[in-house]
Design a protein around this motif. Structure first.
Motif, PDB file in Angstrom:
ATOM      1  N   TYR A  19       0.839  -1.206   0.000  1.00 29.92           N
ATOM      2  CA  TYR A  19       0.000   0.000   0.000  1.00 29.92           C
ATOM      3  C   TYR A  19       0.872   1.253   0.000  1.00 29.92           C
ATOM      4  O   TYR A  19       0.567   2.257  -0.641  1.00 29.92           O
ATOM      5  CB  TYR A  19      -0.964  -0.021   1.195  1.00 29.92           C
ATOM      6  CG  TYR A  19      -0.398   0.555   2.472  1.00 29.92           C
ATOM      7  CD1 TYR A  19      -0.546   1.906   2.756  1.00 29.92           C
ATOM      8  CD2 TYR A  19       0.307  -0.237   3.371  1.00 29.92           C
ATOM      9  CE1 TYR A  19      -0.020   2.439   3.911  1.00 29.92           C
ATOM     10  CE2 TYR A  19       0.838   0.293   4.524  1.00 29.92           C
ATOM     11  CZ  TYR A  19       0.680   1.634   4.786  1.00 29.92           C
ATOM     12  OH  TYR A  19       1.216   2.166   5.915  1.00 29.92           O
ATOM     13  N   TYR A  23       1.001   4.321  -2.535  1.00 27.99           N
ATOM     14  CA  TYR A  23       0.857   5.657  -1.961  1.00 27.99           C
ATOM     15  C   TYR A  23       1.972   6.572  -2.457  1.00 27.99           C
ATOM     16  O   TYR A  23       1.726   7.644  -2.990  1.00 27.99           O
ATOM     17  CB  TYR A  23       0.876   5.545  -0.436  1.00 27.99           C
ATOM     18  CG  TYR A  23       0.935   6.878   0.279  1.00 27.99           C
ATOM     19  CD1 TYR A  23      -0.232   7.562   0.609  1.00 27.99           C
ATOM     20  CD2 TYR A  23       2.160   7.446   0.623  1.00 27.99           C
ATOM     21  CE1 TYR A  23      -0.182   8.781   1.251  1.00 27.99           C
ATOM     22  CE2 TYR A  23       2.216   8.675   1.270  1.00 27.99           C
ATOM     23  CZ  TYR A  23       1.049   9.343   1.585  1.00 27.99           C
ATOM     24  OH  TYR A  23       1.108  10.548   2.209  1.00 27.99           O
ATOM     25  N   LYS A  27       1.571   9.671  -5.080  1.00 25.85           N
ATOM     26  CA  LYS A  27       1.887  10.979  -4.522  1.00 25.85           C
ATOM     27  C   LYS A  27       2.929  11.687  -5.397  1.00 25.85           C
ATOM     28  O   LYS A  27       2.786  12.866  -5.702  1.00 25.85           O
ATOM     29  CB  LYS A  27       2.416  10.792  -3.095  1.00 25.85           C
ATOM     30  CG  LYS A  27       2.711  12.077  -2.360  1.00 25.85           C
ATOM     31  CD  LYS A  27       3.086  11.775  -0.921  1.00 25.85           C
ATOM     32  CE  LYS A  27       4.018  12.829  -0.372  1.00 25.85           C
ATOM     33  NZ  LYS A  27       4.445  12.538   0.999  1.00 25.85           N
ATOM     34  N   ALA A  61      -4.149   2.429   0.465  1.00 23.07           N
ATOM     35  CA  ALA A  61      -3.314   3.455  -0.184  1.00 23.07           C
ATOM     36  C   ALA A  61      -4.150   4.701  -0.470  1.00 23.07           C
ATOM     37  O   ALA A  61      -3.729   5.822  -0.190  1.00 23.07           O
ATOM     38  CB  ALA A  61      -2.728   2.895  -1.474  1.00 23.07           C
ATOM     39  N   GLU A  64      -5.031   6.627   2.714  1.00 28.59           N
ATOM     40  CA  GLU A  64      -3.897   7.422   3.196  1.00 28.59           C
ATOM     41  C   GLU A  64      -3.726   8.688   2.348  1.00 28.59           C
ATOM     42  O   GLU A  64      -3.478   9.761   2.872  1.00 28.59           O
ATOM     43  CB  GLU A  64      -2.603   6.603   3.155  1.00 28.59           C
ATOM     44  CG  GLU A  64      -2.589   5.404   4.088  1.00 28.59           C
ATOM     45  CD  GLU A  64      -2.436   5.808   5.546  1.00 28.59           C
ATOM     46  OE1 GLU A  64      -1.647   6.715   5.824  1.00 28.59           O
ATOM     47  OE2 GLU A  64      -3.130   5.209   6.400  1.00 28.59           O
ATOM     48  N   LEU A  65      -3.878   8.523   1.031  1.00 31.78           N
ATOM     49  CA  LEU A  65      -3.744   9.676   0.141  1.00 31.78           C
ATOM     50  C   LEU A  65      -4.822  10.709   0.442  1.00 31.78           C
ATOM     51  O   LEU A  65      -4.580  11.912   0.418  1.00 31.78           O
ATOM     52  CB  LEU A  65      -3.843   9.236  -1.329  1.00 31.78           C
ATOM     53  CG  LEU A  65      -2.606   8.560  -1.928  1.00 31.78           C
ATOM     54  CD1 LEU A  65      -2.957   7.880  -3.229  1.00 31.78           C
ATOM     55  CD2 LEU A  65      -1.486   9.569  -2.148  1.00 31.78           C
TER      56      LEU A  65
END
Lengths: 134, 281
Positions: A19, A23, A27, A61, A64-65
């Motif tokens: 993940y 991520y 990003k 992922a 979190e983003l």
């Protein structure tokens, strides 16, 4: 997915959680502008299936983003790239560079390299990375 | 209706020399669960219980929202099952099998059937008798997929296949679950197969569920350390999940949060995790 294709590489042997790999790569694509604001991201499920990884992994992922403000979700429509405050991101990058430089200074002192030695070394790195010869 | 494709609650079934006791497990809709256990762990018994092929002594099992003893017929068309080998008359070819299945399943889709056969390279001009083990399995899988099921249950289905074929089957599984209301329960003792594609991993051992969790979390939660006898004695014994001794040191499986600082932790894969846990038990 819109007109842009992004490259994602998953290395299952690297030991880094998958993940986190997704991520980090997404990003990077957002910060460097490959993925632009309001552009749709692949759906969680499709991304998982395309990469042949668990749906839970991709969801994490994306979560979190989203938490870090890089993407936003419209229920029923999917996930989109959030507009980024570029100056803030740049500032973050500057801070990172500064901390790396401190590390360089520390290492340089430990083996008695002079200011000019370091500048010379950076000249090479800069050139090798595609910059002009200084 | 809850969002589980399968819900097993406190199910028990006992035989003379083997029992499943107090067994609970949930397969959330849209996910793939790998049921891992060594031979004789009770995987097939569990699958038969789910399909009501054998009767449980107590507990409840819900499949696609229906109680599996009272209402399973309502959802039978929505379940695709592959047990070790499909029972098909030996002299039939795929064309005839198609005809038979058309009459069995209300939502049988011939196109899907022949597409999959082509994709999986199942021969059209051979009778079932002449099929290799792998071909038989592929035919079984094709039949299971061709009536548009919502739940796919496979028992040791990919065992007879070579690595390339297994990979293709994994692709099919991923394609199948692209649709969020489709789920897969797949049992195997070949752990590496399941390692990649599963969302959830369930370990079964001697009729008991050792653990069931999201695969990624499992891999993040546990780690292996290599230590000496002296170091082992300093570890909190209750925190040790499993250990393996070699003449040169001891490998200890622990939850990462219980590992004292300063020790080098190596990552585990599903296979390590399973072997460690079963050996310790």
């Amino acid at each position: 997915m819109g007109g842009v294709t992004i490259q994602l590489f998953i290395d299952t042997r690297s030991g880094q959680p998958i993940y986190l790999q997704i991520y980090t790569q997404l990003k990077e694509n957002i910060i460097n502008g490959t993925l632009k604001a309001d552009e749709p991201l692949p759906s969680i499920r499709n991304l998982a299936k395309d990469l042949r990884i668990s749906v839970i992994t991709t969801k994490r992922a994306y979560d979190e983003l989203e938490k870090d403000g890089f993407i936003y979700t419209i229920t029923g429509k999917g996930c989109f790239v959030a507009g980024q405050d570029i100056s803030l991101l740049q500032e973050e990058t500057l801070k990172k560079i500064e901390s790396h430089m401190l590390e360089i200074a520390r290492l340089a002192r430990s083996c008695e390299l002079s200011y000019t030695d370091i500048i010379e070394m950076y000249g090479d790195v800069h050139y090798n990375y595609g910059g002009k010869r200084i | 209706m809850n969002n589980n494709a399968i819900t097993i609650q406190e199910v028990a079934k006992s035989y003379k020399d083997f029992q499943i006791e107090n067994f609970s497990l949930e397969l959330p809709s849209g996910s793939i669960m790998g049921l891992i256990g060594e031979n004789g762990a009770g995987k097939t018994t569990l699958i038969k219980l789910i399909l009501n092929m054998i009767r449980k002594d107590s507990g409840t099992i819900t499949v696609l929202g229906k109680d599996n003893e009272k209402e399973l017929t309502a959802v039978k068309d929505d379940i695709g099952v592959v047990l070790d080998e499909p029972c098909i008359p030996e002299y039939l070819k795929t064309k005839e099998i198609n005809k038979i299945m058309k009459n069995i399943f209300a939502n049988w889709n011939e196109n899907t059937f022949f597409d999959y056969l082509k994709k999986l390279k199942v021969p059209e001009n051979k009778t079932f008798k002449e099929f290799s083990k792998g071909m038989k399995m592929k035919l079984g899988l094709t039949i299971a997929l061709s009536h548009d099921p919502k739940l796919l249950i496979l028992d040791e289905a990919t065992n007879g296949l070579d690595p390339v074929m297994r990979d293709e089957v994994n692709d099919i599984f991923m394609e199948f679950t692209r649709n969020a209301d489709r789920s897969i329960l797949v049992s195997s003792h070949i752990v590496s197969d399941l390692d990649k594609i599963c969302d959830y991993i369930a370990f079964m051992h001697e009729g008991k569920l050792l653990l069931c969790d999201e695969k990624d979390l499992l891999l993040e939660k546990y780690g292996v350390i290599n230590c000496t006898k002296e170091e082992l004695q300093k570890l909190d014994t209750s925190a040790i999940v499993g250990k393996k001794k070699t003449p040169y040191g001891i490998n200890v499986l622990m939850e990462r949060r219980n590992i004292p600082q300063g020790l080098k932790i190596s990552a585990v894969d599903v296979e390590d995790l399973f072997v460690f846990m079963v050996k310790e038990n």
